[in-house]
Motif scaffolding. Structure first.
Motif, PDB file in Angstrom:
ATOM      1  N   GLN A 147       3.211 -10.361   7.771  1.00 49.47           N
ATOM      2  CA  GLN A 147       3.622 -10.288   6.627  1.00 49.47           C
ATOM      3  C   GLN A 147       5.016 -10.566   6.403  1.00 49.47           C
ATOM      4  O   GLN A 147       5.475 -10.955   5.379  1.00 49.47           O
ATOM      5  N   HIS A 164      -1.100  -4.602  14.092  1.00 48.80           N
ATOM      6  CA  HIS A 164      -0.896  -4.379  12.646  1.00 48.80           C
ATOM      7  C   HIS A 164      -1.715  -5.195  11.704  1.00 48.80           C
ATOM      8  O   HIS A 164      -1.555  -6.098  11.108  1.00 48.80           O
ATOM      9  N   TYR A 165      -3.083  -4.854  11.639  1.00 49.74           N
ATOM     10  CA  TYR A 165      -4.128  -5.398  10.967  1.00 49.74           C
ATOM     11  C   TYR A 165      -4.556  -6.728  11.300  1.00 49.74           C
ATOM     12  O   TYR A 165      -5.595  -7.427  10.792  1.00 49.74           O
ATOM     13  N   GLU A 213      -1.985   2.582  11.160  1.00 53.67           N
ATOM     14  CA  GLU A 213      -2.786   2.957   9.790  1.00 53.67           C
ATOM     15  C   GLU A 213      -4.107   2.882  10.215  1.00 53.67           C
ATOM     16  O   GLU A 213      -4.815   2.328   9.231  1.00 53.67           O
ATOM     17  N   ASN A 239       3.677   7.040   8.291  1.00 51.20           N
ATOM     18  CA  ASN A 239       3.797   6.008   7.159  1.00 51.20           C
ATOM     19  C   ASN A 239       3.621   6.957   5.899  1.00 51.20           C
ATOM     20  O   ASN A 239       2.415   7.242   5.533  1.00 51.20           O
ATOM     21  N   TYR A 290       4.197   7.231   1.729  1.00 47.34           N
ATOM     22  CA  TYR A 290       4.498   6.564   0.624  1.00 47.34           C
ATOM     23  C   TYR A 290       4.435   7.570  -0.502  1.00 47.34           C
ATOM     24  O   TYR A 290       5.140   7.490  -1.578  1.00 47.34           O
ATOM     25  N   GLU A 329       7.191   4.163   8.346  1.00 47.63           N
ATOM     26  CA  GLU A 329       7.449   3.334   7.039  1.00 47.63           C
ATOM     27  C   GLU A 329       7.702   4.481   5.809  1.00 47.63           C
ATOM     28  O   GLU A 329       6.969   5.726   5.883  1.00 47.63           O
ATOM     29  N   TRP A 358      10.122   0.925   4.994  1.00 50.85           N
ATOM     30  CA  TRP A 358       9.420  -0.483   4.680  1.00 50.85           C
ATOM     31  C   TRP A 358      10.381  -1.104   3.677  1.00 50.85           C
ATOM     32  O   TRP A 358      10.398  -0.102   2.485  1.00 50.85           O
ATOM     33  N   THR A 370       0.645  -6.136   1.196  1.00 53.23           N
ATOM     34  CA  THR A 370      -0.850  -6.170   1.401  1.00 53.23           C
ATOM     35  C   THR A 370      -1.780  -6.385   0.288  1.00 53.23           C
ATOM     36  O   THR A 370      -2.828  -6.961   0.286  1.00 53.23           O
ATOM     37  N   SER A 371      -1.216  -6.217  -0.775  1.00 52.24           N
ATOM     38  CA  SER A 371      -2.017  -6.119  -2.149  1.00 52.24           C
ATOM     39  C   SER A 371      -1.468  -6.840  -3.369  1.00 52.24           C
ATOM     40  O   SER A 371      -1.962  -7.235  -4.309  1.00 52.24           O
ATOM     41  N   LYS A 392       5.827  -8.090  -5.168  1.00 56.05           N
ATOM     42  CA  LYS A 392       6.296  -6.414  -5.023  1.00 56.05           C
ATOM     43  C   LYS A 392       7.109  -6.489  -3.720  1.00 56.05           C
ATOM     44  O   LYS A 392       6.691  -6.522  -2.600  1.00 56.05           O
ATOM     45  N   TYR A 442      10.117  -4.639  -1.107  1.00 54.26           N
ATOM     46  CA  TYR A 442      10.464  -3.469  -0.439  1.00 54.26           C
ATOM     47  C   TYR A 442      11.810  -3.530   0.101  1.00 54.26           C
ATOM     48  O   TYR A 442      12.199  -2.675   0.508  1.00 54.26           O
TER      49      TYR A 442
END
Ligand code: BGP
Length: 481
Positions: free
Chosen positions: A21, A122-123, A168, A300, A302, A380, A427, A435-436, A441, A443
């Protein structure tokens, strides 16, 4: 709610990022593709969002980024290692330039007295392993994950004490098709995600054991996405649905990591639904052994979630996030005969429809402590928004300050109630790919000047939240104004 005034001595104040990211330098540099490079190229083509090729260009800005962290007074920084950067084929020959990059980053952090907290995965699974045997779909991944874990542990053991194995896991399971490059067969096999989850538990256990074997004084954890599940009403059926959701979405993962066992009611549900996965002799012993090497839980946090009794006959579906960032537009999760998501009327949302609920953080921290008596690190927490760079280089983000302030107050309340909180890594340290929702967007405490269409020079600017957080850290959480 505010009960204690400041945080324990040695409390870690920092922020978090993940490799794909923020790093960029995704093509070349001795690295090969990981699945997020490919997935984000596809997202770029479909939605126009930035891909991972440049991201925040952290690969070239890491010294400046660490200097900005030091200026804020960070005592920790959570980041992840890009598996395909150090081992381009997943296993085998390492990439010396990639290995060196993390030594350089760690050197920079230690020079500024910042404690690294490193996520192994991480993914971003290397595409080489996805192409070879379908990634998390094969038991071979357990051996290969251990190979990778042992490689980075041996390489960085003198520089890193805090290790997180997987980011996650529950999100990877719930959004299996969005977090992974799947074959068609995997995509349409309803059991696949639970089998993959079992392999993740085995891989995690092997890595946790390796942390204790290899790293002097090493501390092992994993970062789980955590939301409290509230009942929509006090109708006993809604209360039962909330209990079911907590088991299915939270305890099923924590029980495996921390107790080394699977939550019985979840196994019973999976069997009833024809979704049960294969467990081989020796698997549960390995998971148990891994749990004995689990030192702290990363969470994490949110948002919270609200559920009610499931509508009879409703089909299974995952929660769909808000793609457009203008409020509304949430599709709630359904697990047939278990629970169904719904709106919580007591809680407001961000423009991206994330419920804002600081009390929920106190709830989960205390719930984890009551149930497992284990130290927790917040890995996060944060507020995604469209920020505006003003002509004079300032960025006014009072909404982010407000969000983080209220969550820090919740942390204080939880500490007063006995929670052993090691640190806070919201985060994100600086702006990076969502991610989306692309780079739009944001942070970060630091603004990265680029858009989804134009990479520009990725120049860094301090946001208002940068100065505010600096003061919070300087007073060890005492002054939140
Ligand atoms: C977490 C992920 C992060 C991060 C964050 C914000 O689930 O661990 O990688 O991106 O969510 O979510 P998003 O980027 O979708 O706004």
């Amino acid at each position: 709610m505010e009960i204690v005034t400041s945080f324990p001595e040695g409390f870690l104040w920092g922020a978090a990022t993940s490799a794909y990211q923020c790093e960029g330098a995704a093509e070349g540099y001795g690295k090969k593709d990981n699945q997020q490079d490919v997935i984000n190229r596809e997202i770029h083509d479909e939605y126009g969002y930035a891909d991972a090729s440049v991201a925040s260009d952290h690969y070239h800005h890491y010294k400046e980024d660490v200097a900005l962290m030091a200026e804020m007074g960070f005592s920790s920084y959570r980041f992840s290692i890009n598996w395909a950067r150090v081992l381009p084929d997943g296993v085998g020959e390492p990439n010396p330039e990639g290995v060196e990059f993390y030594h350089n980053l760690l050197h920079e952090l230690h020079a500024h007295n910042i404690e690294p907290v490193v996520t192994m995965w991480h993914y971003d699974l290397p595409m080489a392993l996805v192409n070879k045997y379908g990634g998390w779909g094969s038991r071979q991944i357990v051996d290969d994950f251990e190979y990778y874990a042992r490689f980075i542990l041996n390489e960085y053991k003198d520089e890193v004490k805090y290790w997180l194995t997987i980011n996650e896991q529950s999100i990877v399971v719930n959004y299996i098709d969005r977090k992974n490059k799947l074959t068609n067969e995997q995509k349409f096999d309803p059991k696949f995600r639970y089998q993959a989850n079992h392999y993740m538990n085995l891989a995690h256990a092997r890595a946790a054991i390796a942390v204790h074997e290899i790293v002097p004084g090493g501390q092992c954890g994993a970062a789980l996405d955590m939301a409290p599940y509230y009942p929509h009403t006090c109708d006993p059926k809604d209360i039962l649905a909330a209990k079911n959701a907590s088991n299915f979405k939270n305890y099923f993962y924590m029980d495996a990591y921390i107790r080394g066992e699977y939550t019985e009611s979840v196994l019973a549900y999976l069997k009833r639904q024809g979704l049960m996965f294969d467990i081989q002799p020796g698997d549960m012993e390995l998971i148990k052994k891994g749990s004995e090497c689990f030192d702290f839980l990363g969470i994490n946090y949110y948002q919270s979630a609200c559920v009610k009794a499931p509508t009879p006959g409703a089909a299974r579906r995952s929660k769909q996030n808000n793609k457009i960032g203008k409020g509304g537009h949430v599709v709630y999760e359904v697990q047939p005969d278990l629970f169904e998501g719904c709106k919580n009327e007591f809680i407001g949302d961000t423009d991206f429809s994330m419920p804002i609920d600081p009390v929920g953080l106190e709830y989960v921290l205390e719930d984890i402590n009551d149930r497992y008596h284990i130290p927790v690190m917040i890995c996060e927490n944060g507020f995604g928004a469209y920020d505006k760079l003003e002509k004079d280089g300032s960025i006014h983000d009072p909404y982010r300050i407000e969000y983080i302030r209220e969550h820090i107050k919740a942390m204080k309340a939880a500490i007063a109630n006995g929670v052993k909180l090691l640190g806070y890594n919201p985060w994100s340290a600086f702006d990076l790919l969502s991610t989306s929702n692309g780079i739009a967007k944001r942070y970060g405490f630091v603004y990265v000047d680029r858009t989804d269409d134009d990479v520009k020079e990725c120049k860094r600017y301090r946001k208002d939240s940068f100065y505010w957080y600096k003061n919070v850290i300087a007073t060890n959480g005492k002054n939140l104004e």
